[in-house]
Design an enzyme around this catalytic site. Sequence first.
Site, short mmCIF file in Angstrom:
data_model
loop_
_atom_site.label_atom_id
_atom_site.label_comp_id
_atom_site.label_asym_id
_atom_site.label_seq_id
_atom_site.Cartn_x
_atom_site.Cartn_y
_atom_site.Cartn_z
N GLY A 280 65.55 10.71 112.94
CA GLY A 280 64.68 9.59 112.58
C GLY A 280 65.47 8.62 111.74
O GLY A 280 65.54 8.75 110.53
N HIS A 281 66.15 7.70 112.39
CA HIS A 281 66.96 6.74 111.65
C HIS A 281 66.07 5.55 111.26
O HIS A 281 65.67 4.79 112.12
CB HIS A 281 68.14 6.24 112.50
N GLN B 212 71.39 14.23 112.70
CA GLN B 212 71.40 15.45 111.87
C GLN B 212 72.66 15.43 110.99
O GLN B 212 73.12 14.37 110.63
CB GLN B 212 71.31 16.73 112.71
P1 IMP Z 1 65.23 21.16 115.23
O1 IMP Z 1 66.44 20.28 115.33
O2 IMP Z 1 63.93 20.42 115.39
O3 IMP Z 1 65.33 22.38 116.05
O4 IMP Z 1 65.19 21.69 113.71
C1 IMP Z 1 66.17 22.59 113.19
C2 IMP Z 1 66.46 22.30 111.73
O5 IMP Z 1 67.16 21.06 111.63
C3 IMP Z 1 65.23 22.14 110.85
O6 IMP Z 1 65.55 22.62 109.55
C4 IMP Z 1 65.02 20.64 110.78
O7 IMP Z 1 64.32 20.26 109.62
C5 IMP Z 1 66.46 20.18 110.76
N1 IMP Z 1 66.63 18.82 111.32
C6 IMP Z 1 66.60 18.46 112.61
N2 IMP Z 1 66.83 17.16 112.74
C7 IMP Z 1 67.03 16.66 111.52
C8 IMP Z 1 67.35 15.36 111.00
O8 IMP Z 1 67.52 14.36 111.73
N3 IMP Z 1 67.50 15.27 109.65
C9 IMP Z 1 67.37 16.35 108.83
N4 IMP Z 1 67.07 17.57 109.26
C10 IMP Z 1 66.91 17.73 110.59
#
Ligand code: IMP
Length: 422
Positions: free
Chosen positions: A43-44, A225
């Site tokens: 989410g940029h 991420q």
């Molecule tokens: P998933 O990517 O939805 O499978 O989530 C796996 C982990 O990565 C979780 O702890 C999420 O909160 C974290 N996560 C996924 N995408 C982001 C991001 O864009 N920013 C921060 N944390 C993320």
Amino acid sequence: MNKGKVDALLGIVFGDEGKGKVVDVFTPKYDIVARFAGGPNAGHTIIFEGKKFVLRSIPSGIFSPDKINIIGNGCVIAPDLFMAEAQELETAGYDLRSRLHISKRAHLILPTHRVLDRAYEAAKGKNKVGTTGKGIGPTYSEKASRTGLRVGDILENFDEKYQSLKARHEEILRHMGYTDYDISAEEQQWLRGVEYMRTFTLSDTEIEINRALAEGKSVLAEGAQGTMLDIDHGTYPYVSSSNTVCGGVCTGLGVSPQSIGEVFGIFKAYSTRVGAGPFPVELFDETGDRIREIGHEYGAVTGRNRRCGWVDLVALRYAIMINGVTQLVMMKSDVLDTFPVIRVCVAYEKDGVRTSDMPFDTASWQAVYEDLPGWQTDLTGLTSEDQFPKAFSDYVAYLEKALNTPITILSVGPDRAQTIMR
Ligand code: IMP
């Protein structure tokens, strides 16, 4: 910016480093902006011409009229969420059709992948990853299982392929005893999203990027991420499901390692994490709450409270090594303006043993800190380095020395004018 090269802009801790704020410093310099990994878990948040946008799958170059934007093969894409994101931009007057190209090799997130994401999380009991619930893990698992559907699949016999995979997912969910779900409304929207995606340029983006590089064009690979959420190098199993590190740029866009130019590593002057998993610098006290409040540290996708702590040199050194970071970008320095003491995690400790290398499992390690004097000055009005209070200059110099990497961009406030280039 290097002509004929791919520069990478990567979050190097747990994501949410604030790339959205600096992309407009970066994007005007490049011909192509490309996403190489992840999907709508990102989410940029970008404020453009006074309007706030949250980009999930679409690269940030979409706001600059003459840039080509690519969603690379390493990404996963949810047609319904893509449609919502793209339509918002179209309504705001941005032209997407000629400038957004999607890899035929990117994988599709089905509505049932999202149900599977919830079902797998529920089955994990207290060991939940705390995913964003966007179906990311099940979609990448499917890719590795070689049963997934790719964007190029929507161009031929799609209904048959979709129904067959959906039926397989329903079967898995039945076996798991996870039957209390209804995707009918979501599925209608998703199928509309598939129709909508068909109206875009779906292409072999790896060929397009390599041709552009051969012509001397420049590419910015926009990370999502962060390194500590990388499937290989993050705090497994509390990670996302793709390679978010610089190596992921090569596989996720189809470019060779020789084509990588600068690697910009973004971090905040402190640390945050959303979701579960080890976080040795986490503060459970009032200081953590203050950082969260001042820094508005709430998830852009899920709205969850971000866990907050001091900057972590063990994680940063590891990330700089894995990614080959050539320049650092430090965000949100001003959030620490009022703290009399700034702590820095310099090592981890367990049972009297100290390490400055990232351990296999950080969960059982505790942070060891050094204390530096706070600058206790409002940084937000500063426009150049020579106006820095001494304690802030010292903090920056301390980090550069400890990380052996220059900090070339510093953010001292939310506005794009509050960005200091060094
Ligand atoms: P998933 O990517 O939805 O499978 O989530 C796996 C982990 O990565 C979780 O702890 C999420 O909160 C974290 N996560 C996924 N995408 C982001 C991001 O864009 N920013 C921060 N944390 C993320």
